[in-house]
Design a protein around this motif. Structure first.
Motif, PDB file in Angstrom:
ATOM      1  N   ASP A 113      -7.657  12.365   8.011  1.00  0.00           N
ATOM      2  CA  ASP A 113      -7.607  13.727   8.548  1.00  0.00           C
ATOM      3  C   ASP A 113      -6.427  13.883   9.512  1.00  0.00           C
ATOM      4  O   ASP A 113      -5.699  14.886   9.479  1.00  0.00           O
ATOM      5  CB  ASP A 113      -8.906  14.066   9.284  1.00  0.00           C
ATOM      6  N   ALA A 114      -6.244  12.896  10.384  1.00  0.00           N
ATOM      7  CA  ALA A 114      -5.132  12.954  11.336  1.00  0.00           C
ATOM      8  C   ALA A 114      -3.788  12.923  10.615  1.00  0.00           C
ATOM      9  O   ALA A 114      -2.847  13.638  10.992  1.00  0.00           O
ATOM     10  CB  ALA A 114      -5.239  11.788  12.321  1.00  0.00           C
ATOM     11  N   ALA A 115      -3.696  12.112   9.563  1.00  0.00           N
ATOM     12  CA  ALA A 115      -2.442  12.050   8.797  1.00  0.00           C
ATOM     13  C   ALA A 115      -2.157  13.382   8.108  1.00  0.00           C
ATOM     14  O   ALA A 115      -0.996  13.817   8.034  1.00  0.00           O
ATOM     15  CB  ALA A 115      -2.525  10.922   7.773  1.00  0.00           C
ATOM     16  N   LEU A 116      -3.188  14.037   7.604  1.00  0.00           N
ATOM     17  CA  LEU A 116      -2.995  15.346   6.979  1.00  0.00           C
ATOM     18  C   LEU A 116      -2.464  16.359   7.984  1.00  0.00           C
ATOM     19  O   LEU A 116      -1.573  17.157   7.669  1.00  0.00           O
ATOM     20  CB  LEU A 116      -4.320  15.836   6.386  1.00  0.00           C
ATOM     21  N   ALA A 117      -3.009  16.323   9.201  1.00  0.00           N
ATOM     22  CA  ALA A 117      -2.536  17.247  10.237  1.00  0.00           C
ATOM     23  C   ALA A 117      -1.059  17.000  10.544  1.00  0.00           C
ATOM     24  O   ALA A 117      -0.275  17.948  10.718  1.00  0.00           O
ATOM     25  CB  ALA A 117      -3.390  17.093  11.492  1.00  0.00           C
ATOM     26  N   GLU A 118      -0.655  15.731  10.601  1.00  0.00           N
ATOM     27  CA  GLU A 118       0.741  15.410  10.895  1.00  0.00           C
ATOM     28  C   GLU A 118       1.660  15.795   9.745  1.00  0.00           C
ATOM     29  O   GLU A 118       2.775  16.296   9.967  1.00  0.00           O
ATOM     30  CB  GLU A 118       0.867  13.920  11.216  1.00  0.00           C
ATOM     31  N   HIS A 119       1.228  15.593   8.512  1.00  0.00           N
ATOM     32  CA  HIS A 119       2.049  15.986   7.364  1.00  0.00           C
ATOM     33  C   HIS A 119       2.167  17.513   7.283  1.00  0.00           C
ATOM     34  O   HIS A 119       3.210  18.032   6.864  1.00  0.00           O
ATOM     35  CB  HIS A 119       1.458  15.425   6.072  1.00  0.00           C
ATOM     36  N   ALA A 120       1.134  18.219   7.684  1.00  0.00           N
ATOM     37  CA  ALA A 120       1.231  19.680   7.732  1.00  0.00           C
ATOM     38  C   ALA A 120       2.261  20.104   8.777  1.00  0.00           C
ATOM     39  O   ALA A 120       3.096  20.989   8.523  1.00  0.00           O
ATOM     40  CB  ALA A 120      -0.136  20.281   8.054  1.00  0.00           C
ATOM     41  N   ARG A 121       2.225  19.452   9.936  1.00  0.00           N
ATOM     42  CA  ARG A 121       3.150  19.803  11.011  1.00  0.00           C
ATOM     43  C   ARG A 121       4.584  19.426  10.677  1.00  0.00           C
ATOM     44  O   ARG A 121       5.511  20.210  10.898  1.00  0.00           O
ATOM     45  CB  ARG A 121       2.708  19.103  12.302  1.00  0.00           C
ATOM     46  N   MET A 122       4.766  18.237  10.109  1.00  0.00           N
ATOM     47  CA  MET A 122       6.128  17.731   9.899  1.00  0.00           C
ATOM     48  C   MET A 122       6.757  18.209   8.597  1.00  0.00           C
ATOM     49  O   MET A 122       7.968  18.441   8.533  1.00  0.00           O
ATOM     50  CB  MET A 122       6.120  16.202   9.915  1.00  0.00           C
ATOM     51  N   HIS A 123       5.939  18.351   7.547  1.00  0.00           N
ATOM     52  CA  HIS A 123       6.486  18.585   6.217  1.00  0.00           C
ATOM     53  C   HIS A 123       6.014  19.890   5.579  1.00  0.00           C
ATOM     54  O   HIS A 123       6.361  20.158   4.425  1.00  0.00           O
ATOM     55  CB  HIS A 123       6.135  17.418   5.286  1.00  0.00           C
ATOM     56  N   GLY A 124       5.227  20.688   6.307  1.00  0.00           N
ATOM     57  CA  GLY A 124       4.784  21.967   5.760  1.00  0.00           C
ATOM     58  C   GLY A 124       3.672  21.864   4.747  1.00  0.00           C
ATOM     59  O   GLY A 124       3.431  22.799   3.977  1.00  0.00           O
ATOM     60  N   LEU A 125       2.980  20.716   4.694  1.00  0.00           N
ATOM     61  CA  LEU A 125       1.875  20.539   3.754  1.00  0.00           C
ATOM     62  C   LEU A 125       0.745  21.514   4.042  1.00  0.00           C
ATOM     63  O   LEU A 125       0.416  21.770   5.205  1.00  0.00           O
ATOM     64  CB  LEU A 125       1.343  19.104   3.860  1.00  0.00           C
ATOM     65  N   GLY A 126       0.174  22.076   2.996  1.00  0.00           N
ATOM     66  CA  GLY A 126      -1.045  22.870   3.129  1.00  0.00           C
ATOM     67  C   GLY A 126      -2.228  21.972   2.835  1.00  0.00           C
ATOM     68  O   GLY A 126      -2.376  21.491   1.700  1.00  0.00           O
ATOM     69  N   ALA A 127      -3.070  21.698   3.837  1.00  0.00           N
ATOM     70  CA  ALA A 127      -4.139  20.708   3.685  1.00  0.00           C
ATOM     71  C   ALA A 127      -5.461  21.262   4.174  1.00  0.00           C
ATOM     72  O   ALA A 127      -5.519  21.981   5.171  1.00  0.00           O
ATOM     73  CB  ALA A 127      -3.800  19.435   4.450  1.00  0.00           C
ATOM     74  N   VAL A 128      -6.524  20.911   3.463  1.00  0.00           N
ATOM     75  CA  VAL A 128      -7.885  21.259   3.864  1.00  0.00           C
ATOM     76  C   VAL A 128      -8.737  19.999   3.792  1.00  0.00           C
ATOM     77  O   VAL A 128      -8.734  19.290   2.780  1.00  0.00           O
ATOM     78  CB  VAL A 128      -8.498  22.337   2.954  1.00  0.00           C
ATOM     79  N   SER A 129      -9.457  19.707   4.876  1.00  0.00           N
ATOM     80  CA  SER A 129     -10.438  18.620   4.889  1.00  0.00           C
ATOM     81  C   SER A 129     -11.828  19.229   4.859  1.00  0.00           C
ATOM     82  O   SER A 129     -12.158  20.066   5.695  1.00  0.00           O
ATOM     83  CB  SER A 129     -10.290  17.759   6.152  1.00  0.00           C
ATOM     84  N   LEU A 130     -12.630  18.810   3.882  1.00  0.00           N
ATOM     85  CA  LEU A 130     -14.011  19.283   3.766  1.00  0.00           C
ATOM     86  C   LEU A 130     -14.930  18.155   4.202  1.00  0.00           C
ATOM     87  O   LEU A 130     -14.954  17.082   3.590  1.00  0.00           O
ATOM     88  CB  LEU A 130     -14.314  19.705   2.331  1.00  0.00           C
ATOM     89  N   ARG A 131     -15.687  18.395   5.264  1.00  0.00           N
ATOM     90  CA  ARG A 131     -16.597  17.387   5.804  1.00  0.00           C
ATOM     91  C   ARG A 131     -18.019  17.757   5.412  1.00  0.00           C
ATOM     92  O   ARG A 131     -18.535  18.790   5.844  1.00  0.00           O
ATOM     93  CB  ARG A 131     -16.457  17.302   7.321  1.00  0.00           C
ATOM     94  N   TYR A 132     -18.634  16.927   4.569  1.00  0.00           N
ATOM     95  CA  TYR A 132     -19.985  17.247   4.135  1.00  0.00           C
ATOM     96  C   TYR A 132     -20.947  16.135   4.458  1.00  0.00           C
ATOM     97  O   TYR A 132     -20.562  15.035   4.819  1.00  0.00           O
ATOM     98  CB  TYR A 132     -20.055  17.628   2.658  1.00  0.00           C
TER      99      TYR A 132
END
Length: 328
Positions: free
Chosen positions: A146-165
């Motif tokens: 999840d933290a890596a997704l947030a950083e890739h969104a910030r640095m590289h413009g990735l659109g990311a969604v984490s679903l926690r179930y």
């Protein structure tokens, strides 16, 4: 869209892949079959057998528009005994996938995260802004992704969604739970109903709940799949969004066992056992954010319907395997 589904031969991944095919998407499934099943891959998908590190780049090069990432190890006890498998197999492989996506110019991902990132919550129902404090390497490995997704969104413009179930059960389209090592309550109880186990152990009967047993939030796998499709549509460039998914109401262990007795019409012996270390009394999701932002709400919230679908799969799956996809 053309979508890569990692772990698409597993329980949840195969149901989501089936729903994607039904919605008219092109689907490529990447799975090493270490825990998945070849016959669970839906007809109409392209199937690539192998691991993420070895095959993600080639799969992404086939014109992929987005990724749904399910491939992971998910046994809590195993993660405590062998944390290296989880840091490498979950976190390391996911970092390799993100790098392959960046190299291929694929800018959207929906990630199968988990409520285990919250550890023992301070309050319930659990909201997305609850502290992330995993109590085992499995939850920690997912929190790191999840933290890596947030950083890739910030640095590289990735659109990311984490679903926690939380607790997923039920079946859809001839696809249900078939784990070599079964740790989930509903399939364990149904195995007792089918005569495959002698009894079900109730771990802890003195919790501060209505009947003294743990309370958990259960969601139908088809409702969960629908949330993934909605999340895919709502991926926003440069943003990492997190959504909890659940019914918002919990069922106790005794309620699950009683419902299984009613659905199957069979006696289900149980024994009372000691509490398991680290088991919170109540784990229930607050899904208001998913309802307001994604427009998602569970269409099958009833425990009896969830169990009935799981029982129908359990009693027919060995005789009628799901149709498989063509290999790549």
């Amino acid at each position: 869209m053309r979508i890569l589904v990692t772990g698409g031969a597993g329980y949840i991944g195969s149901v989501v892949a089936a729903r994607l095919v039904e919605a008219g998407h092109g689907v490529v499934v990447l799975d090493d079959l270490s825990t998945g099943h070849r016959d669970a891959v839906p007809e109409g998908c392209t199937f690539i057998e192998g691991g993420i590190r070895e095959h993600a780049a080639a799969a992404l090069a086939t014109g992929i528009d987005a990724v749904l990432h399910f491939a992971a190890k998910s046994l809590v006890a195993e993660s405590v005994a062998r944390p290296d498998l989880y840091w490498g197999g979950n976190t390391g492989a996911s970092l390799a996938l993100l790098e392959a996506m960046r190299a291929a110019g694929v800018g959207r991902i929906v990630f199968s995260s988990t409520a285990a990132v919250y550890g023992e919550p301070e309050s319930v129902p659990i909201r997305e802004d609850a502290p992330v404090r995993p109590t085992n390497p499995y939850g920690a490995s997912k929190a790191a992704i999840d933290a890596a997704l947030a950083e890739h969104a910030r640095m590289h413009g990735l659109g990311a969604v984490s679903l926690r179930y939380f607790n997923v059960a039920g079946a859809y389209g001839g696809r249900g739970e078939r784990h070599t090592t079964e740790t989930h309550l509903v399939p364990i109880v149904l195995q007792v109903a089918a005569g495959e186990r002698g009894h079900v152990a109730v771990h802890g009967t003195d919790y501060p709940t209505a009947d003294g047993t743990c309370v958990r939030d259960y969601i139908h796998v088809a409702d969960l799949a629908d949330a993934h499709l909605l999340a895919l549509e709502n991926c926003a460039p440069g943003a990492h969004q997190v959504f909890n998914l659940g019914n918002g109401a919990g069922f106790s262990v005794r309620e699950v066992i009683d419902a299984c007795r009613e659905v199957t019409g069979r006696p289900i012996p149980h024994t009372d056992a000691a509490r398991r270390p680290g088991d919170p009394a109540v784990l229930v999701a607050a899904s208001d954010f998913a309802r307001s932002r994604l427009g998602w709400a569970p269409a099958r919230p009833g425990l009896h319907e969830i169990i009935a679908d799981a029982w129908a799969f359990h009693t027919t799956s060995s005789a009628e395997p799901a149709a498989g996809a063509a290999p790549a």
